[in-house]
Each structure stands twice: as C-alpha cells, then as structure tokens.
Write a protein that holds these residues in place. Sequence first.
Motif, PDB file in Angstrom:
ATOM      1  N   ASN A  28      -2.601  -9.140   6.724  1.00  0.00           N
ATOM      2  CA  ASN A  28      -1.943  -7.999   6.043  1.00  0.00           C
ATOM      3  C   ASN A  28      -1.025  -8.100   5.239  1.00  0.00           C
ATOM      4  O   ASN A  28      -0.938  -7.393   4.094  1.00  0.00           O
ATOM      5  N   MET A  29      -0.132  -8.581   5.480  1.00  0.00           N
ATOM      6  CA  MET A  29       1.039  -9.028   4.145  1.00  0.00           C
ATOM      7  C   MET A  29       0.253  -9.940   3.179  1.00  0.00           C
ATOM      8  O   MET A  29       0.822  -9.453   2.048  1.00  0.00           O
ATOM      9  N   ASP A  30      -0.591 -10.787   3.532  1.00  0.00           N
ATOM     10  CA  ASP A  30      -0.869 -11.448   2.156  1.00  0.00           C
ATOM     11  C   ASP A  30      -1.727 -10.381   1.345  1.00  0.00           C
ATOM     12  O   ASP A  30      -1.674 -10.541  -0.066  1.00  0.00           O
ATOM     13  N   TYR A  31      -2.316  -9.500   1.725  1.00  0.00           N
ATOM     14  CA  TYR A  31      -3.107  -8.379   1.253  1.00  0.00           C
ATOM     15  C   TYR A  31      -2.291  -7.619   0.628  1.00  0.00           C
ATOM     16  O   TYR A  31      -2.562  -7.220  -0.771  1.00  0.00           O
ATOM     17  N   LEU A  32      -1.211  -7.179   1.120  1.00  0.00           N
ATOM     18  CA  LEU A  32      -0.162  -6.281   0.550  1.00  0.00           C
ATOM     19  C   LEU A  32       0.280  -6.907  -0.664  1.00  0.00           C
ATOM     20  O   LEU A  32       0.543  -6.350  -1.737  1.00  0.00           O
ATOM     21  N   LEU A  33       0.872  -8.281  -0.463  1.00  0.00           N
ATOM     22  CA  LEU A  33       1.478  -8.867  -1.697  1.00  0.00           C
ATOM     23  C   LEU A  33       0.477  -9.051  -2.617  1.00  0.00           C
ATOM     24  O   LEU A  33       0.900  -9.278  -4.033  1.00  0.00           O
ATOM     25  N   ALA A  34      -0.797  -9.403  -2.443  1.00  0.00           N
ATOM     26  CA  ALA A  34      -1.706  -9.685  -3.494  1.00  0.00           C
ATOM     27  C   ALA A  34      -1.925  -8.186  -4.333  1.00  0.00           C
ATOM     28  O   ALA A  34      -2.017  -8.240  -5.573  1.00  0.00           O
ATOM     29  N   ASP A  35      -1.974  -6.972  -3.714  1.00  0.00           N
ATOM     30  CA  ASP A  35      -2.037  -5.871  -4.164  1.00  0.00           C
ATOM     31  C   ASP A  35      -0.649  -5.685  -5.121  1.00  0.00           C
ATOM     32  O   ASP A  35      -0.735  -4.978  -6.243  1.00  0.00           O
ATOM     33  N   MET A  36       0.425  -5.869  -4.727  1.00  0.00           N
ATOM     34  CA  MET A  36       1.585  -5.983  -5.671  1.00  0.00           C
ATOM     35  C   MET A  36       1.551  -6.816  -6.634  1.00  0.00           C
ATOM     36  O   MET A  36       2.027  -6.291  -7.870  1.00  0.00           O
ATOM     37  N   PHE A  58      -1.770   1.902  -2.959  1.00  0.00           N
ATOM     38  CA  PHE A  58      -0.922   1.034  -2.402  1.00  0.00           C
ATOM     39  C   PHE A  58       0.003   1.669  -1.148  1.00  0.00           C
ATOM     40  O   PHE A  58       0.261   1.184  -0.120  1.00  0.00           O
ATOM     41  N   VAL A  59       0.537   2.984  -1.372  1.00  0.00           N
ATOM     42  CA  VAL A  59       0.995   3.731  -0.642  1.00  0.00           C
ATOM     43  C   VAL A  59      -0.181   3.834   0.860  1.00  0.00           C
ATOM     44  O   VAL A  59       0.463   3.901   1.805  1.00  0.00           O
ATOM     45  N   GLU A  60      -1.186   4.332   0.469  1.00  0.00           N
ATOM     46  CA  GLU A  60      -2.012   4.493   1.356  1.00  0.00           C
ATOM     47  C   GLU A  60      -2.391   3.185   2.190  1.00  0.00           C
ATOM     48  O   GLU A  60      -2.651   3.185   3.542  1.00  0.00           O
ATOM     49  N   GLU A  61      -2.637   2.038   1.459  1.00  0.00           N
ATOM     50  CA  GLU A  61      -3.104   0.806   2.192  1.00  0.00           C
ATOM     51  C   GLU A  61      -1.849   0.444   3.155  1.00  0.00           C
ATOM     52  O   GLU A  61      -1.982  -0.256   3.987  1.00  0.00           O
ATOM     53  N   LEU A  88       7.337   4.267  -5.243  1.00  0.00           N
ATOM     54  CA  LEU A  88       6.578   3.779  -6.146  1.00  0.00           C
ATOM     55  C   LEU A  88       5.906   4.625  -7.533  1.00  0.00           C
ATOM     56  O   LEU A  88       6.133   4.870  -8.579  1.00  0.00           O
ATOM     57  N   PRO A  89       4.894   5.587  -6.713  1.00  0.00           N
ATOM     58  CA  PRO A  89       4.114   6.490  -7.485  1.00  0.00           C
ATOM     59  C   PRO A  89       5.099   7.457  -8.239  1.00  0.00           C
ATOM     60  O   PRO A  89       4.801   8.093  -9.262  1.00  0.00           O
ATOM     61  N   VAL A  90       6.081   7.965  -7.306  1.00  0.00           N
ATOM     62  CA  VAL A  90       6.881   9.059  -7.906  1.00  0.00           C
ATOM     63  C   VAL A  90       7.678   8.536  -9.105  1.00  0.00           C
ATOM     64  O   VAL A  90       7.863   9.238 -10.165  1.00  0.00           O
ATOM     65  N   MET A  91       8.058   7.246  -9.022  1.00  0.00           N
ATOM     66  CA  MET A  91       8.894   6.735 -10.260  1.00  0.00           C
ATOM     67  C   MET A  91       7.939   6.706 -11.465  1.00  0.00           C
ATOM     68  O   MET A  91       8.578   6.829 -12.545  1.00  0.00           O
TER      69      MET A  91
END
Length: 126
Positions: A28-36, A58-61, A88-91
Amino acid sequence: MKRLIVALAILLTVTALCTFSLSSLTRNMDYLLADMEEMEDVYHRGDLEECLVLSEKFVEEFEQKTRFFPFFMRHADIAKIEESVVVLPVMLQTGEETHWLSELAKCRNQLEKLADMETITPENIL
C-alpha cells in the motif's frame, strides 16, 4: 508434547499475521508513493486541472489504503500524514500551487519515514 505443538502453532500464526501485515503495508505504501510521483509529474507538466483530479483521487485512495493501518500502528502517525493529504486538493483549488508542492514533499517524506519505521531491521526491533 501437546503444549509444544500448541506453542509452535501460535508462534507460526503470529509470524504469518506479522508477515501479512508488513507485506500489506509495503504494498500500500508503494502504491501511494507511486501515485504521489504521478501527481508531481503532472504538476511539473503544468496540467493543474489533472493534478487537482489526481489529488482528490489520492485523498480517497489514502483513506482506503490506510484504513487497516491503525490495527498495528499508532493512530497518531496515520493522522499526521492524513492532515497533509487532505489539504492537497484544497491548495490547488485556492491557487496555492507552490505550497502544494511543498506539502506533497512533506507527505511523501512522512510516508517514507513510516514505511522505514515499520520495516524489520535490527534498529526497529531493538
């Protein structure tokens, strides 16, 4: 002899659960880092609309991928990262693109540190 077999079964069960939780965390961490990484690439290309869509996704994931983490880690660690993720989306919506990039870097650093803290190493065990 029965006690030894029961103790061995319990030990093997605990080992299997720990291995499963660590592999789940790593995956899961690898997935999130790839999304980033993808979000950052889109940002550097200048496509802020696509970056906003990816940030919202990304927030949902993040919420989905980390929902089981508090079972085996401190809640405060996840909550601290979530505070960075949620903004992040708010910014991007408010036009703070330069701050978005620094918040993304902060979030990535926190995720990487969390993954390092949960990795089985002698430093983390002792």
